[in-house]
Design an enzyme around this catalytic site. Structure first.
Site, PDB file in Angstrom:
ATOM      1  N   ASP A 159      -6.740   1.238   1.188  1.00  0.00           N
ATOM      2  CA  ASP A 159      -7.020   1.253   2.510  1.00  0.00           C
ATOM      3  C   ASP A 159      -8.298   1.019   2.924  1.00  0.00           C
ATOM      4  OD1 ASP A 159      -8.519   3.416   1.570  1.00  0.00           O
ATOM      5  OD2 ASP A 159      -7.519   4.895   2.883  1.00  0.00           O
TER       6      ASP A 159
ATOM      7  N   LYS B 243       0.855  -1.371  -0.004  1.00  0.00           N
ATOM      8  CA  LYS B 243       0.117   0.009  -0.039  1.00  0.00           C
ATOM      9  C   LYS B 243       0.966   1.266   0.045  1.00  0.00           C
ATOM     10  CE  LYS B 243      -2.004   1.831   3.496  1.00  0.00           C
ATOM     11  NZ  LYS B 243      -2.982   1.984   4.818  1.00  0.00           N
TER      12      LYS B 243
END
Length: 214
Positions: A142, A124
């Site tokens: 997220d 991420k």
């Protein structure tokens, strides 16, 4: 989990997002690509606002890997101790900085594999950096994107990897660069976890969420 929306519906959704916010921006403060990597790594299980408060003074004195090493782990802790998991994050930032100095001449690499090899940098974080700094259409999933993707049918998936693939595979190519920012901001300020603001949502009529608020 909602069903995957069709191409034409997705195009309309992102056309509306684009009209409302043509150039969406990430909310983590940074002064260069190195401080962006640090800020994103620090933001795990923390709010962007909390990270920004902690890094405001930090990035004035430690905006390169070498300056971060000069500050040292204890010095770094003094700046970030208001952030969750600050001790482990401090260790990772110092390790990452040392690797950047010793193996990359202090320059942050621009490949996902190289970024992910750095301590404290997961997929991420790497995708956020690739997208925000090098403007690659990388999708950083997220909790907000996971929620919006599944609620609305924009990018349904059982885990973050599946949602990332759904974004990449289904959202029209001309919206890919800003897709993750539009989805994050929509989830943060409109499609909230406990009380989604459905009455004022600009994609209410296209969203598949069954429990819309009145």
């Amino acid at each position: 989990m909602a069903k995957q929306l069709d191409y034409h519906t997705l195009r309309e959704i992102f056309t509306r997002f684009q009209a409302a916010d043509p150039e969406p921006k990430g909310e983590l403060d940074h002064v260069n690509v190195y401080t962006l990597v640090v800020a994103v790594a620090l933001s795990a299980q923390a709010t962007d606002a909390g990270v920004n408060r902690a890094t405001h003074a930090l990035f004035q004195i430690a905006d390169t890997p070498q300056r971060m090493l000069d500050l040292g782990e204890e010095g770094l802790i003094e700046h970030i101790k208001t952030i969750g998991l600050y001790r482990q994050k401090a260790k990772n930032v110092i390790k990452m900085s040392r690797i950047l100095v010793e193996d990359y001449d202090g320059i942050v690499p621009n490949s996902r594999a190289a970024l992910q090899s750095l301590p404290g940098v997961g997929r991420k974080t790497a995708n956020v950096v690739l997208n925000m700094w090098w403007r690659q259409p990388a999708q950083a999933v997220d909790t907000h994107i996971f929620r919006v993707g599944n609620r609305a049918g924009i990018a349904p998936g059982k885990d973050v990897d599946a949602v990332e693939r759904a974004v990449e595979d289904n959202i029209p190519a001309d919206f890919q660069l800003h897709a993750h920012h539009w989805l994050i901001l929509h989830g943060r300020y409109h499609c909230k976890a406990r009380k989604p603001m459905c009455p004022t949502c600009i994609i209410r009529d296209l969203c598949q969420f069954e429990d819309k608020t009145l």
